[in-house]
Design a protein around this motif. Structure first.
Motif, short mmCIF file in Angstrom:
data_model
loop_
_atom_site.label_atom_id
_atom_site.label_comp_id
_atom_site.label_asym_id
_atom_site.label_seq_id
_atom_site.Cartn_x
_atom_site.Cartn_y
_atom_site.Cartn_z
N LEU A 124 -12.10 29.52 14.81
CA LEU A 124 -13.54 29.24 14.91
C LEU A 124 -14.16 29.14 13.52
CD1 LEU A 124 -14.52 31.54 17.90
CD2 LEU A 124 -15.09 29.12 17.69
N ASP A 125 -13.73 30.02 12.64
CA ASP A 125 -14.23 29.98 11.26
C ASP A 125 -13.90 28.63 10.63
OD1 ASP A 125 -15.72 31.49 9.51
OD2 ASP A 125 -13.98 32.20 8.39
N HIS A 126 -12.67 28.18 10.84
CA HIS A 126 -12.24 26.88 10.32
C HIS A 126 -13.05 25.76 10.97
CE1 HIS A 126 -9.60 23.81 8.70
NE2 HIS A 126 -9.44 23.33 9.92
N HIS A 127 -13.32 25.90 12.26
CA HIS A 127 -14.12 24.90 12.98
C HIS A 127 -15.50 24.74 12.35
CE1 HIS A 127 -16.40 22.97 16.21
NE2 HIS A 127 -17.23 23.99 16.16
N PHE A 128 -16.17 25.86 12.10
CA PHE A 128 -17.52 25.79 11.55
C PHE A 128 -17.53 25.28 10.11
CE2 PHE A 128 -18.41 29.14 14.84
CZ PHE A 128 -19.25 28.35 15.60
N LYS A 230 -22.68 32.58 11.99
CA LYS A 230 -22.95 33.97 11.63
C LYS A 230 -22.46 34.92 12.72
CE LYS A 230 -24.65 37.47 9.39
NZ LYS A 230 -23.92 38.01 8.20
N SER A 231 -22.65 34.54 13.98
CA SER A 231 -22.17 35.37 15.09
C SER A 231 -20.66 35.50 15.06
CB SER A 231 -22.62 34.76 16.42
OG SER A 231 -24.03 34.74 16.52
N ASN A 232 -19.97 34.42 14.73
CA ASN A 232 -18.51 34.48 14.63
C ASN A 232 -18.07 35.39 13.49
OD1 ASN A 232 -15.79 33.42 15.42
ND2 ASN A 232 -15.81 32.72 13.30
N ASP A 233 -18.81 35.36 12.38
CA ASP A 233 -18.52 36.28 11.27
C ASP A 233 -18.62 37.73 11.74
OD1 ASP A 233 -18.14 34.16 9.57
OD2 ASP A 233 -20.15 34.24 8.70
N ILE A 235 -18.28 38.85 14.85
CA ILE A 235 -17.18 39.12 15.77
C ILE A 235 -15.90 39.41 15.00
CG2 ILE A 235 -15.61 37.98 17.40
CD1 ILE A 235 -17.99 38.90 18.85
N ARG A 236 -15.63 38.61 13.98
CA ARG A 236 -14.41 38.80 13.18
C ARG A 236 -14.44 40.15 12.46
NH1 ARG A 236 -15.16 35.18 9.86
NH2 ARG A 236 -15.59 36.44 8.03
N GLU A 237 -15.58 40.51 11.89
CA GLU A 237 -15.70 41.80 11.19
C GLU A 237 -15.51 42.96 12.17
OE1 GLU A 237 -19.48 41.61 9.32
OE2 GLU A 237 -18.88 40.08 7.85
N GLU A 238 -16.04 42.82 13.38
CA GLU A 238 -15.88 43.87 14.39
C GLU A 238 -14.41 44.01 14.78
OE1 GLU A 238 -17.36 44.96 18.93
OE2 GLU A 238 -18.28 43.28 17.85
N LEU A 239 -13.71 42.89 14.90
CA LEU A 239 -12.30 42.93 15.24
C LEU A 239 -11.47 43.56 14.11
CD1 LEU A 239 -10.09 42.21 17.26
CD2 LEU A 239 -9.98 39.92 16.24
N GLU A 240 -11.83 43.27 12.88
CA GLU A 240 -11.12 43.87 11.74
C GLU A 240 -11.30 45.38 11.71
OE1 GLU A 240 -11.36 40.02 8.68
OE2 GLU A 240 -12.87 41.60 8.59
N GLN A 241 -12.49 45.85 12.06
CA GLN A 241 -12.73 47.29 12.12
C GLN A 241 -11.98 47.91 13.30
OE1 GLN A 241 -14.38 49.30 9.88
NE2 GLN A 241 -13.45 50.90 11.15
N LEU A 242 -11.91 47.21 14.41
CA LEU A 242 -11.15 47.70 15.57
C LEU A 242 -9.68 47.87 15.20
CD1 LEU A 242 -10.91 48.38 18.59
CD2 LEU A 242 -10.66 45.94 19.04
N PHE A 243 -9.14 46.95 14.42
CA PHE A 243 -7.74 47.04 13.99
C PHE A 243 -7.53 48.28 13.12
CE2 PHE A 243 -4.49 46.17 10.76
CZ PHE A 243 -3.39 45.88 11.56
#
Length: 387
Positions: A124-128, A230-233, A235-243
Protein backbone atom coordinates in the motif's frame (compact mmCIF):
# COMPACT_ATOMS: atom_id res chain seq x y z
CA UNK A 1 -5.05 -52.74 30.46
CA UNK A 2 -3.87 -50.76 33.45
CA UNK A 3 -0.51 -52.49 33.30
CA UNK A 4 0.30 -51.67 29.68
CA UNK A 5 -1.01 -48.12 29.76
CA UNK A 6 1.86 -46.50 31.76
CA UNK A 7 4.22 -47.36 28.87
CA UNK A 8 1.95 -45.51 26.48
CA UNK A 9 1.85 -42.53 28.83
CA UNK A 10 5.62 -42.57 29.21
CA UNK A 11 6.13 -42.49 25.44
CA UNK A 12 3.69 -39.64 25.09
CA UNK A 13 5.25 -37.56 27.85
CA UNK A 14 8.71 -38.07 26.37
CA UNK A 15 7.57 -36.57 23.06
CA UNK A 16 9.24 -33.24 22.46
CA UNK A 17 6.73 -30.44 22.02
CA UNK A 18 9.25 -28.65 19.82
CA UNK A 19 9.72 -31.51 17.38
CA UNK A 20 8.17 -29.42 14.61
CA UNK A 21 10.59 -26.89 13.25
CA UNK A 22 9.61 -23.32 14.04
CA UNK A 23 12.24 -22.03 11.65
CA UNK A 24 10.77 -24.07 8.82
CA UNK A 25 7.29 -22.68 9.49
CA UNK A 26 8.56 -19.12 9.37
CA UNK A 27 10.46 -19.61 6.11
CA UNK A 28 7.41 -20.79 4.16
CA UNK A 29 5.31 -18.37 2.12
CA UNK A 30 1.68 -19.54 1.94
CA UNK A 31 -1.17 -17.06 1.67
CA UNK A 32 -2.95 -15.70 4.72
CA UNK A 33 -5.97 -17.89 4.05
CA UNK A 34 -3.74 -20.97 3.78
CA UNK A 35 -2.10 -20.12 7.11
CA UNK A 36 -5.48 -19.81 8.82
CA UNK A 37 -6.74 -23.05 7.28
CA UNK A 38 -3.55 -24.82 8.34
CA UNK A 39 -3.90 -23.38 11.84
CA UNK A 40 -7.41 -24.81 12.13
CA UNK A 41 -6.27 -28.16 10.77
CA UNK A 42 -3.18 -28.48 12.98
CA UNK A 43 -4.94 -27.39 16.17
CA UNK A 44 -7.82 -29.76 15.46
CA UNK A 45 -5.35 -32.60 14.79
CA UNK A 46 -3.52 -31.97 18.07
CA UNK A 47 -6.78 -31.82 20.00
CA UNK A 48 -7.96 -35.08 18.42
CA UNK A 49 -4.67 -36.84 19.24
CA UNK A 50 -4.65 -35.69 22.86
CA UNK A 51 -8.36 -36.42 23.24
CA UNK A 52 -7.62 -40.01 22.21
CA UNK A 53 -4.95 -40.37 24.91
CA UNK A 54 -7.11 -38.64 27.52
CA UNK A 55 -9.98 -41.00 26.76
CA UNK A 56 -7.68 -43.97 27.38
CA UNK A 57 -6.72 -42.51 30.76
CA UNK A 58 -10.36 -41.88 31.65
CA UNK A 59 -11.21 -45.47 30.68
CA UNK A 60 -8.45 -46.76 32.98
CA UNK A 61 -9.70 -44.54 35.80
CA UNK A 62 -13.22 -45.92 35.26
CA UNK A 63 -11.86 -49.45 35.44
CA UNK A 64 -10.09 -48.66 38.71
CA UNK A 65 -13.26 -47.08 40.12
CA UNK A 66 -15.16 -50.25 39.28
CA UNK A 67 -12.48 -52.38 40.94
CA UNK A 68 -12.60 -50.20 44.07
CA UNK A 69 -16.32 -50.93 44.40
CA UNK A 70 -15.64 -54.63 44.49
CA UNK A 71 -14.60 -56.49 47.61
CA UNK A 72 -10.92 -55.90 47.79
CA UNK A 73 -8.42 -56.09 50.57
CA UNK A 74 -7.09 -52.89 52.08
CA UNK A 75 -3.75 -53.45 50.39
CA UNK A 76 -5.37 -53.83 46.96
CA UNK A 77 -7.49 -50.72 47.49
CA UNK A 78 -4.41 -48.68 48.40
CA UNK A 79 -2.61 -49.93 45.28
CA UNK A 80 -5.60 -49.02 43.11
CA UNK A 81 -5.86 -45.54 44.62
CA UNK A 82 -2.14 -44.97 43.99
CA UNK A 83 -2.62 -46.02 40.35
CA UNK A 84 -5.64 -43.73 40.06
CA UNK A 85 -3.69 -40.74 41.42
CA UNK A 86 -0.85 -41.54 39.04
CA UNK A 87 -3.26 -41.58 36.11
CA UNK A 88 -4.70 -38.22 37.20
CA UNK A 89 -1.16 -36.79 37.31
CA UNK A 90 -0.57 -38.18 33.82
CA UNK A 91 -3.78 -36.49 32.68
CA UNK A 92 -2.56 -33.12 34.00
CA UNK A 93 0.83 -33.55 32.30
CA UNK A 94 -0.78 -34.52 29.00
CA UNK A 95 -3.04 -31.45 29.16
CA UNK A 96 -0.01 -29.23 29.73
CA UNK A 97 1.77 -30.79 26.74
CA UNK A 98 -1.32 -30.23 24.63
CA UNK A 99 -1.46 -26.61 25.70
CA UNK A 100 2.21 -26.06 24.81
CA UNK A 101 1.83 -27.63 21.37
CA UNK A 102 -1.25 -25.59 20.52
CA UNK A 103 0.26 -22.37 21.84
CA UNK A 104 3.36 -22.92 19.74
CA UNK A 105 1.33 -23.36 16.55
CA UNK A 106 -0.86 -20.38 17.37
CA UNK A 107 2.20 -18.24 18.04
CA UNK A 108 3.93 -19.22 14.80
CA UNK A 109 0.82 -18.73 12.69
CA UNK A 110 0.16 -15.41 14.39
CA UNK A 111 3.68 -14.36 13.46
CA UNK A 112 3.09 -15.44 9.87
CA UNK A 113 -0.09 -13.35 9.79
CA UNK A 114 1.88 -10.33 11.03
CA UNK A 115 4.48 -11.02 8.33
CA UNK A 116 1.86 -11.14 5.56
CA UNK A 117 -0.01 -8.07 6.79
CA UNK A 118 3.27 -6.14 6.90
CA UNK A 119 3.89 -6.97 3.25
CA UNK A 120 0.40 -5.72 2.45
CA UNK A 121 1.00 -2.40 4.24
CA UNK A 122 4.30 -2.00 2.39
CA UNK A 123 2.51 -2.69 -0.89
CA UNK A 124 0.00 0.00 0.00
CA UNK A 125 2.86 2.34 0.82
CA UNK A 126 4.35 1.62 -2.60
CA UNK A 127 0.93 2.15 -4.18
CA UNK A 128 0.54 5.62 -2.69
CA UNK A 129 4.11 6.67 -3.49
CA UNK A 130 4.43 5.17 -6.99
CA UNK A 131 1.07 6.14 -8.42
CA UNK A 132 1.44 9.77 -9.45
CA UNK A 133 -2.12 10.43 -8.36
CA UNK A 134 -1.32 13.28 -6.00
CA UNK A 135 0.94 15.20 -8.37
CA UNK A 136 -1.26 14.52 -11.39
CA UNK A 137 -4.38 15.74 -9.60
CA UNK A 138 -2.60 18.92 -8.58
CA UNK A 139 -1.49 19.60 -12.13
CA UNK A 140 -4.56 18.81 -14.23
CA UNK A 141 -6.89 20.78 -11.95
CA UNK A 142 -4.98 24.01 -12.67
CA UNK A 143 -5.34 25.76 -16.09
CA UNK A 144 -1.74 26.98 -15.82
CA UNK A 145 -0.70 23.37 -16.45
CA UNK A 146 -1.95 23.68 -20.06
CA UNK A 147 0.27 25.38 -22.71
CA UNK A 148 -2.79 26.65 -24.64
CA UNK A 149 -3.97 28.59 -21.61
CA UNK A 150 -0.57 30.06 -20.75
CA UNK A 151 -0.06 31.07 -24.40
CA UNK A 152 -3.31 33.05 -24.41
CA UNK A 153 -2.34 34.67 -21.12
CA UNK A 154 1.08 35.60 -22.52
CA UNK A 155 -0.48 37.13 -25.64
CA UNK A 156 -2.57 39.49 -23.60
CA UNK A 157 0.37 40.42 -21.42
CA UNK A 158 2.52 41.35 -24.41
CA UNK A 159 -0.13 42.98 -26.63
CA UNK A 160 -2.49 44.74 -24.25
CA UNK A 161 -2.57 48.55 -24.11
CA UNK A 162 -1.58 50.18 -20.90
CA UNK A 163 -4.99 51.92 -20.72
CA UNK A 164 -6.84 48.63 -20.65
CA UNK A 165 -6.75 45.63 -18.36
CA UNK A 166 -4.53 44.85 -15.44
CA UNK A 167 -1.89 42.34 -14.35
CA UNK A 168 -2.46 39.78 -11.61
CA UNK A 169 -0.04 39.44 -8.76
CA UNK A 170 2.01 36.24 -8.63
CA UNK A 171 -0.23 34.91 -5.86
CA UNK A 172 -3.52 35.56 -7.65
CA UNK A 173 -2.12 34.32 -10.93
CA UNK A 174 -1.75 30.88 -9.38
CA UNK A 175 -5.36 30.97 -8.10
CA UNK A 176 -7.55 29.10 -10.56
CA UNK A 177 -10.64 31.30 -10.13
CA UNK A 178 -8.81 34.63 -10.23
CA UNK A 179 -6.81 33.44 -13.23
CA UNK A 180 -9.91 32.31 -15.16
CA UNK A 181 -11.81 35.53 -14.38
CA UNK A 182 -8.82 37.60 -15.49
CA UNK A 183 -8.64 35.60 -18.74
CA UNK A 184 -12.32 36.26 -19.52
CA UNK A 185 -11.99 39.95 -18.74
CA UNK A 186 -8.96 40.14 -21.03
CA UNK A 187 -10.78 38.29 -23.80
CA UNK A 188 -13.87 40.47 -23.81
CA UNK A 189 -12.09 43.81 -23.29
CA UNK A 190 -9.59 43.00 -26.03
CA UNK A 191 -9.23 45.81 -28.59
CA UNK A 192 -6.15 44.37 -30.23
CA UNK A 193 -7.03 43.27 -33.76
CA UNK A 194 -4.01 41.00 -33.84
CA UNK A 195 -5.66 38.82 -31.19
CA UNK A 196 -8.88 37.04 -32.15
CA UNK A 197 -11.20 36.75 -29.17
CA UNK A 198 -13.14 33.85 -30.71
CA UNK A 199 -10.01 31.94 -31.65
CA UNK A 200 -8.47 32.50 -28.22
CA UNK A 201 -11.67 31.36 -26.54
CA UNK A 202 -11.90 28.24 -28.72
CA UNK A 203 -8.31 27.40 -27.81
CA UNK A 204 -9.01 27.42 -24.10
CA UNK A 205 -12.73 26.72 -23.73
CA UNK A 206 -12.28 22.99 -23.09
CA UNK A 207 -9.44 23.65 -20.69
CA UNK A 208 -11.50 26.19 -18.76
CA UNK A 209 -14.58 23.96 -18.81
CA UNK A 210 -12.64 20.94 -17.59
CA UNK A 211 -10.69 22.69 -14.83
CA UNK A 212 -13.73 24.63 -13.56
CA UNK A 213 -16.03 21.57 -13.53
CA UNK A 214 -13.47 19.14 -12.16
CA UNK A 215 -11.45 21.39 -9.85
CA UNK A 216 -13.44 20.63 -6.68
CA UNK A 217 -13.66 16.89 -7.40
CA UNK A 218 -9.95 16.68 -8.16
CA UNK A 219 -9.19 18.58 -4.97
CA UNK A 220 -11.25 16.06 -2.98
CA UNK A 221 -9.34 13.19 -4.59
CA UNK A 222 -6.07 14.97 -3.82
CA UNK A 223 -6.72 15.51 -0.10
CA UNK A 224 -8.48 12.20 0.54
CA UNK A 225 -5.59 10.33 -1.10
CA UNK A 226 -3.21 12.09 1.29
CA UNK A 227 -5.53 11.10 4.16
CA UNK A 228 -5.46 7.43 3.08
CA UNK A 229 -1.68 7.54 2.81
CA UNK A 230 -1.42 8.90 6.36
CA UNK A 231 -3.86 6.26 7.61
CA UNK A 232 -1.72 3.54 6.06
CA UNK A 233 1.34 4.98 7.81
CA UNK A 234 -0.53 4.71 11.11
CA UNK A 235 -1.57 1.11 10.39
CA UNK A 236 2.01 0.15 9.54
CA UNK A 237 3.38 1.78 12.70
CA UNK A 238 0.76 -0.02 14.80
CA UNK A 239 1.73 -3.34 13.22
CA UNK A 240 5.42 -2.68 13.90
CA UNK A 241 4.63 -2.04 17.56
CA UNK A 242 2.50 -5.21 17.70
CA UNK A 243 5.50 -7.18 16.41
CA UNK A 244 7.73 -5.73 19.15
CA UNK A 245 5.20 -6.69 21.83
CA UNK A 246 4.61 -10.07 20.20
CA UNK A 247 8.27 -11.11 20.20
CA UNK A 248 9.22 -9.52 23.53
CA UNK A 249 8.47 -12.65 25.66
CA UNK A 250 10.94 -14.76 23.65
CA UNK A 251 13.58 -11.99 23.96
CA UNK A 252 13.76 -11.09 20.27
CA UNK A 253 14.98 -7.51 20.01
CA UNK A 254 15.03 -6.52 16.31
CA UNK A 255 12.26 -4.44 14.76
CA UNK A 256 9.88 -5.85 12.16
CA UNK A 257 11.59 -3.82 9.44
CA UNK A 258 15.05 -5.15 10.35
CA UNK A 259 13.75 -8.71 10.69
CA UNK A 260 12.22 -8.52 7.21
CA UNK A 261 15.21 -6.84 5.54
CA UNK A 262 17.73 -9.27 7.06
CA UNK A 263 15.45 -12.32 6.67
CA UNK A 264 15.87 -13.03 10.38
CA UNK A 265 12.73 -15.14 10.80
CA UNK A 266 14.76 -18.26 11.60
CA UNK A 267 16.19 -16.57 14.69
CA UNK A 268 12.66 -16.04 16.02
CA UNK A 269 12.05 -19.77 15.59
CA UNK A 270 15.22 -20.57 17.53
CA UNK A 271 14.25 -18.24 20.39
CA UNK A 272 10.71 -19.65 20.48
CA UNK A 273 12.08 -23.19 20.80
CA UNK A 274 14.32 -22.08 23.67
CA UNK A 275 11.32 -20.48 25.35
CA UNK A 276 9.28 -23.66 24.97
CA UNK A 277 12.20 -25.81 26.14
CA UNK A 278 12.32 -23.77 29.34
CA UNK A 279 8.57 -24.20 29.79
CA UNK A 280 8.94 -27.92 29.19
CA UNK A 281 11.54 -28.17 31.96
CA UNK A 282 9.70 -26.18 34.62
CA UNK A 283 6.06 -27.06 33.86
CA UNK A 284 6.09 -30.05 36.23
CA UNK A 285 7.92 -28.19 39.01
CA UNK A 286 5.22 -27.12 41.50
CA UNK A 287 7.54 -24.51 43.02
CA UNK A 288 7.64 -22.70 39.65
CA UNK A 289 3.94 -22.87 38.81
CA UNK A 290 3.74 -19.06 38.92
CA UNK A 291 6.52 -18.77 36.35
CA UNK A 292 4.80 -21.28 34.08
CA UNK A 293 1.51 -19.42 34.27
CA UNK A 294 3.19 -16.10 33.51
CA UNK A 295 5.12 -17.53 30.56
CA UNK A 296 1.95 -19.08 29.14
CA UNK A 297 0.04 -15.82 29.48
CA UNK A 298 2.85 -13.98 27.67
CA UNK A 299 2.69 -16.51 24.86
CA UNK A 300 -1.11 -16.52 24.63
CA UNK A 301 -1.71 -12.76 24.69
CA UNK A 302 -1.01 -12.34 20.99
CA UNK A 303 -4.12 -13.84 19.41
CA UNK A 304 -6.64 -11.39 20.84
CA UNK A 305 -4.54 -8.34 19.95
CA UNK A 306 -3.82 -9.73 16.51
CA UNK A 307 -7.52 -10.24 15.83
CA UNK A 308 -8.22 -6.68 16.96
CA UNK A 309 -5.53 -5.40 14.62
CA UNK A 310 -6.90 -7.42 11.68
CA UNK A 311 -10.32 -5.87 12.34
CA UNK A 312 -8.81 -2.37 12.18
CA UNK A 313 -6.79 -3.25 9.08
CA UNK A 314 -9.92 -4.61 7.37
CA UNK A 315 -11.81 -1.43 8.28
CA UNK A 316 -9.05 0.67 6.69
CA UNK A 317 -9.03 -1.45 3.52
CA UNK A 318 -12.83 -1.23 3.29
CA UNK A 319 -12.57 2.53 3.70
CA UNK A 320 -9.93 2.74 0.96
CA UNK A 321 -12.08 0.67 -1.39
CA UNK A 322 -15.07 2.97 -0.81
CA UNK A 323 -12.92 6.08 -1.35
CA UNK A 324 -11.47 4.83 -4.62
CA UNK A 325 -14.89 3.77 -5.90
CA UNK A 326 -16.05 7.31 -5.13
CA UNK A 327 -13.00 8.71 -6.96
CA UNK A 328 -13.95 6.67 -10.03
CA UNK A 329 -17.52 8.03 -9.99
CA UNK A 330 -16.22 11.60 -9.67
CA UNK A 331 -13.77 11.24 -12.55
CA UNK A 332 -16.46 9.74 -14.78
CA UNK A 333 -18.73 12.68 -14.01
CA UNK A 334 -17.20 15.12 -16.52
CA UNK A 335 -20.02 15.75 -19.01
CA UNK A 336 -17.99 17.09 -21.94
CA UNK A 337 -15.37 14.37 -22.04
CA UNK A 338 -16.25 13.35 -25.61
CA UNK A 339 -16.44 16.90 -27.00
CA UNK A 340 -13.14 17.90 -25.37
CA UNK A 341 -11.32 14.60 -25.77
CA UNK A 342 -8.47 16.18 -27.78
CA UNK A 343 -7.88 18.85 -25.12
CA UNK A 344 -8.19 16.77 -21.95
CA UNK A 345 -4.71 15.79 -20.71
CA UNK A 346 -3.55 12.18 -20.90
CA UNK A 347 -2.99 12.35 -17.13
CA UNK A 348 -6.78 12.42 -16.73
CA UNK A 349 -7.20 9.08 -18.53
CA UNK A 350 -4.21 7.60 -16.68
CA UNK A 351 -5.75 8.73 -13.40
CA UNK A 352 -9.03 7.04 -14.27
CA UNK A 353 -7.22 3.82 -15.18
CA UNK A 354 -5.15 3.87 -11.97
CA UNK A 355 -8.33 4.34 -9.92
CA UNK A 356 -9.91 1.25 -11.52
CA UNK A 357 -6.78 -0.81 -10.78
CA UNK A 358 -6.64 0.53 -7.22
CA UNK A 359 -10.29 -0.46 -6.54
CA UNK A 360 -9.53 -4.01 -7.66
CA UNK A 361 -6.39 -4.16 -5.50
CA UNK A 362 -8.31 -2.96 -2.45
CA UNK A 363 -10.83 -5.74 -3.06
CA UNK A 364 -8.24 -8.48 -3.53
CA UNK A 365 -4.49 -7.91 -3.07
CA UNK A 366 -4.63 -5.63 -0.03
CA UNK A 367 -7.52 -7.33 1.73
CA UNK A 368 -6.88 -10.28 4.08
CA UNK A 369 -9.40 -13.03 4.68
CA UNK A 370 -12.28 -12.01 6.91
CA UNK A 371 -11.98 -13.80 10.24
CA UNK A 372 -15.50 -15.06 10.60
CA UNK A 373 -16.98 -18.37 11.63
CA UNK A 374 -17.37 -19.71 15.15
CA UNK A 375 -14.96 -22.60 14.58
CA UNK A 376 -12.08 -20.36 13.45
CA UNK A 377 -12.62 -17.98 16.36
CA UNK A 378 -12.83 -20.94 18.73
CA UNK A 379 -9.48 -22.24 17.48
CA UNK A 380 -7.82 -18.82 17.61
CA UNK A 381 -9.18 -17.84 21.01
CA UNK A 382 -8.89 -21.28 22.60
CA UNK A 383 -12.55 -21.39 23.66
CA UNK A 384 -13.87 -24.73 24.94
CA UNK A 385 -10.60 -26.51 24.23
CA UNK A 386 -9.67 -27.62 27.73
CA UNK A 387 -12.17 -29.17 30.07
Amino acid sequence: MTRCFPLLILLLLLCNVNSASASKDLKSNPTLEQHLNELVFRVTTIQSRYTYYKNIIHQNISIINSQLQQNKSLKQQVELLIKKDSLKDDLIRISKNELLEINKIRYLKGLEIIKILYEKTLSLDHHFSSVNTINDVNKISNPHFYPEFTNVMDQFKSKKKKSFGFDLSSILEENIYASVIHTFISLFTNNNKQISTEKSLSDVECILDFTLQMHNDLNIIYFETIFLQKSNDNIREELEQLFIDYTKPILYTNSLDICRNTDDWAEIGVLLNKYLDELQVIKNDSSKSGNVKSMLIDLEFSIDRLLQFIARYNAFINQGEIYYEKFGIMLNGYENEQRCSDKIPVEYQKLKESIIIAVEKFKTAYKPIEINGSKLKEVLYGINEYD
